[in-house]
Design a protein around this motif. Structure first.
Motif, PDB file in Angstrom:
ATOM      1  N   LEU A  18       7.984  41.993  63.237  1.00  0.00           N
ATOM      2  CA  LEU A  18       8.303  41.423  64.543  1.00  0.00           C
ATOM      3  C   LEU A  18       9.042  42.398  65.450  1.00  0.00           C
ATOM      4  CD1 LEU A  18       9.188  37.804  63.416  1.00  0.00           C
ATOM      5  CD2 LEU A  18       7.116  38.597  64.587  1.00  0.00           C
ATOM      6  N   ALA A  19       9.635  43.434  64.883  1.00  0.00           N
ATOM      7  CA  ALA A  19      10.278  44.464  65.706  1.00  0.00           C
ATOM      8  C   ALA A  19       9.224  45.261  66.471  1.00  0.00           C
ATOM      9  CB  ALA A  19      11.124  45.389  64.838  1.00  0.00           C
ATOM     10  N   LYS A  20       7.999  45.293  65.934  1.00  0.00           N
ATOM     11  CA  LYS A  20       6.903  46.007  66.599  1.00  0.00           C
ATOM     12  C   LYS A  20       6.261  45.157  67.686  1.00  0.00           C
ATOM     13  CE  LYS A  20       5.927  48.566  62.444  1.00  0.00           C
ATOM     14  NZ  LYS A  20       5.428  48.190  61.148  1.00  0.00           N
ATOM     15  N   GLN A  21       6.055  43.862  67.367  1.00  0.00           N
ATOM     16  CA  GLN A  21       5.431  42.960  68.337  1.00  0.00           C
ATOM     17  C   GLN A  21       5.578  41.520  67.865  1.00  0.00           C
ATOM     18  OE1 GLN A  21       1.332  44.207  68.396  1.00  0.00           O
ATOM     19  NE2 GLN A  21       0.768  42.928  66.679  1.00  0.00           N
ATOM     20  N   ASP A  22       5.512  40.594  68.805  1.00  0.00           N
ATOM     21  CA  ASP A  22       5.522  39.179  68.484  1.00  0.00           C
ATOM     22  C   ASP A  22       4.282  38.856  67.661  1.00  0.00           C
ATOM     23  OD1 ASP A  22       7.637  39.285  70.237  1.00  0.00           O
ATOM     24  OD2 ASP A  22       6.741  37.966  71.737  1.00  0.00           O
ATOM     25  N   ALA A  23       4.376  37.812  66.827  1.00  0.00           N
ATOM     26  CA  ALA A  23       3.221  37.437  66.007  1.00  0.00           C
ATOM     27  C   ALA A  23       3.265  35.940  65.720  1.00  0.00           C
ATOM     28  CB  ALA A  23       3.218  38.219  64.696  1.00  0.00           C
ATOM     29  N   TYR A  24       2.090  35.355  65.543  1.00  0.00           N
ATOM     30  CA  TYR A  24       2.018  33.958  65.126  1.00  0.00           C
ATOM     31  C   TYR A  24       1.944  33.918  63.599  1.00  0.00           C
ATOM     32  CZ  TYR A  24      -3.051  34.789  64.995  1.00  0.00           C
ATOM     33  OH  TYR A  24      -4.302  35.299  64.735  1.00  0.00           O
ATOM     34  N   GLY A  25       2.172  32.760  63.033  1.00  0.00           N
ATOM     35  CA  GLY A  25       2.338  32.611  61.595  1.00  0.00           C
ATOM     36  C   GLY A  25       1.265  33.246  60.732  1.00  0.00           C
ATOM     37  N   TYR A  26       0.004  32.933  60.985  1.00  0.00           N
ATOM     38  CA  TYR A  26      -1.067  33.467  60.140  1.00  0.00           C
ATOM     39  C   TYR A  26      -1.134  34.981  60.247  1.00  0.00           C
ATOM     40  CZ  TYR A  26      -5.638  34.437  58.183  1.00  0.00           C
ATOM     41  OH  TYR A  26      -6.657  34.963  57.421  1.00  0.00           O
ATOM     42  N   ARG A  49      14.359  29.872  58.222  1.00  0.00           N
ATOM     43  CA  ARG A  49      15.701  30.353  57.876  1.00  0.00           C
ATOM     44  C   ARG A  49      16.139  31.450  58.842  1.00  0.00           C
ATOM     45  NH1 ARG A  49      16.472  34.386  54.653  1.00  0.00           N
ATOM     46  NH2 ARG A  49      14.560  34.085  53.472  1.00  0.00           N
ATOM     47  N   LEU A  50      15.247  32.388  59.139  1.00  0.00           N
ATOM     48  CA  LEU A  50      15.579  33.464  60.066  1.00  0.00           C
ATOM     49  C   LEU A  50      15.809  32.925  61.480  1.00  0.00           C
ATOM     50  CD1 LEU A  50      13.100  36.241  58.846  1.00  0.00           C
ATOM     51  CD2 LEU A  50      15.581  36.154  58.497  1.00  0.00           C
ATOM     52  N   GLN A  51      15.068  31.901  61.830  1.00  0.00           N
ATOM     53  CA  GLN A  51      15.250  31.280  63.139  1.00  0.00           C
ATOM     54  C   GLN A  51      16.596  30.557  63.196  1.00  0.00           C
ATOM     55  OE1 GLN A  51      12.067  28.636  64.213  1.00  0.00           O
ATOM     56  NE2 GLN A  51      12.765  28.454  66.322  1.00  0.00           N
ATOM     57  N   LYS A  52      16.967  29.876  62.120  1.00  0.00           N
ATOM     58  CA  LYS A  52      18.247  29.164  62.057  1.00  0.00           C
ATOM     59  C   LYS A  52      19.413  30.137  62.183  1.00  0.00           C
ATOM     60  CE  LYS A  52      20.740  25.757  59.340  1.00  0.00           C
ATOM     61  NZ  LYS A  52      20.744  24.933  58.124  1.00  0.00           N
ATOM     62  N   LYS A  53      19.245  31.345  61.634  1.00  0.00           N
ATOM     63  CA  LYS A  53      20.286  32.371  61.727  1.00  0.00           C
ATOM     64  C   LYS A  53      20.247  33.102  63.068  1.00  0.00           C
ATOM     65  CE  LYS A  53      20.664  33.280  56.795  1.00  0.00           C
ATOM     66  NZ  LYS A  53      20.578  34.300  55.740  1.00  0.00           N
ATOM     67  N   GLU A  54      19.339  32.682  63.936  1.00  0.00           N
ATOM     68  CA  GLU A  54      19.163  33.227  65.279  1.00  0.00           C
ATOM     69  C   GLU A  54      18.678  34.677  65.285  1.00  0.00           C
ATOM     70  OE1 GLU A  54      22.709  32.320  67.528  1.00  0.00           O
ATOM     71  OE2 GLU A  54      22.240  30.173  67.493  1.00  0.00           O
ATOM     72  N   TYR A  55      17.899  35.039  64.249  1.00  0.00           N
ATOM     73  CA  TYR A  55      17.260  36.350  64.216  1.00  0.00           C
ATOM     74  C   TYR A  55      15.885  36.294  64.873  1.00  0.00           C
ATOM     75  CZ  TYR A  55      20.794  37.456  60.659  1.00  0.00           C
ATOM     76  OH  TYR A  55      21.967  37.641  59.977  1.00  0.00           O
ATOM     77  N   LEU A  56      15.355  35.079  65.025  1.00  0.00           N
ATOM     78  CA  LEU A  56      14.040  34.870  65.635  1.00  0.00           C
ATOM     79  C   LEU A  56      14.101  33.739  66.647  1.00  0.00           C
ATOM     80  CD1 LEU A  56      11.730  34.714  62.466  1.00  0.00           C
ATOM     81  CD2 LEU A  56      12.359  36.736  63.796  1.00  0.00           C
ATOM     82  N   THR A  57      13.218  33.816  67.634  1.00  0.00           N
ATOM     83  CA  THR A  57      12.965  32.697  68.532  1.00  0.00           C
ATOM     84  C   THR A  57      11.464  32.432  68.488  1.00  0.00           C
ATOM     85  OG1 THR A  57      12.642  34.127  70.465  1.00  0.00           O
ATOM     86  CG2 THR A  57      14.869  33.272  70.093  1.00  0.00           C
ATOM     87  N   THR A  58      11.058  31.307  69.025  1.00  0.00           N
ATOM     88  CA  THR A  58       9.633  30.967  69.045  1.00  0.00           C
ATOM     89  C   THR A  58       9.210  30.579  70.456  1.00  0.00           C
ATOM     90  OG1 THR A  58      10.015  28.632  68.544  1.00  0.00           O
ATOM     91  CG2 THR A  58       9.672  30.107  66.670  1.00  0.00           C
ATOM     92  N   ARG A  69       2.116  29.049  67.593  1.00  0.00           N
ATOM     93  CA  ARG A  69       3.547  29.313  67.660  1.00  0.00           C
ATOM     94  C   ARG A  69       3.784  30.786  67.345  1.00  0.00           C
ATOM     95  NH1 ARG A  69       7.481  25.050  66.447  1.00  0.00           N
ATOM     96  NH2 ARG A  69       6.733  24.734  68.538  1.00  0.00           N
ATOM     97  N   TYR A  70       4.344  31.483  68.305  1.00  0.00           N
ATOM     98  CA  TYR A  70       4.652  32.896  68.144  1.00  0.00           C
ATOM     99  C   TYR A  70       6.130  33.065  67.815  1.00  0.00           C
ATOM    100  CZ  TYR A  70       0.143  34.537  69.804  1.00  0.00           C
ATOM    101  OH  TYR A  70      -1.191  34.816  69.915  1.00  0.00           O
ATOM    102  N   TYR A  71       6.404  34.088  67.027  1.00  0.00           N
ATOM    103  CA  TYR A  71       7.769  34.417  66.641  1.00  0.00           C
ATOM    104  C   TYR A  71       8.150  35.725  67.305  1.00  0.00           C
ATOM    105  CZ  TYR A  71       7.136  30.714  63.314  1.00  0.00           C
ATOM    106  OH  TYR A  71       6.902  29.488  62.751  1.00  0.00           O
TER     107      TYR A  71
END
Length: 106
Positions: A18-26, A49-58, A69-71
């Motif tokens: 995700l540091a390279k680019q946003d991605a969807y789940g699959y 879990r990563l979203q709960k820790k605020e490392y990701l948004t969607t 849904r993109y991360y």
């Protein structure tokens, strides 16, 4: 041969993608699967879990009439990724010294 990999390494791989680019789940699953054997059912709890820790948004984006849904990694997610990357480098060097260098340098 398959090595058991911990959650920190899985987190690092997800954050690296995700540091390279946003991605969807699959898509994210496929990219992480290139380096470790995981399923989508394994990945989604990690993403939550990563979203709960605020490392990701969607965010949702329409694709062929359906929403995907993109991360996206956050600034704190980048910091965590950089921390995990530093830890990985040290860990890898220690493992390499045993596996590649042999025990006691033999």
């Amino acid at each position: 041969m398959s090595f058991q990999l911990g959650s920190s390494l899985l987190d690092a791989c997800v954050l690296a993608v995700l540091a390279k680019q946003d991605a969807y789940g699959y898509s994210l699953t496929q990219q992480v699967r290139e380096v470790m054997d995981i399923s989508e059912s394994t990945l989604y709890p990690v993403l939550r879990r990563l979203q709960k820790k605020e490392y990701l948004t969607t965010y949702d984006q329409s694709f062929q009439g359906r929403n995907r849904r993109y991360y996206r990694i956050t600034a704190s997610g980048i910091e965590k990724y950089e921390e995990l990357l530093k830890e990985w480098v040290v860990y890898k060097q220690k493992i390499d010294s045993v596996l590649v260098g042999g025990i006691n340098g033999e």
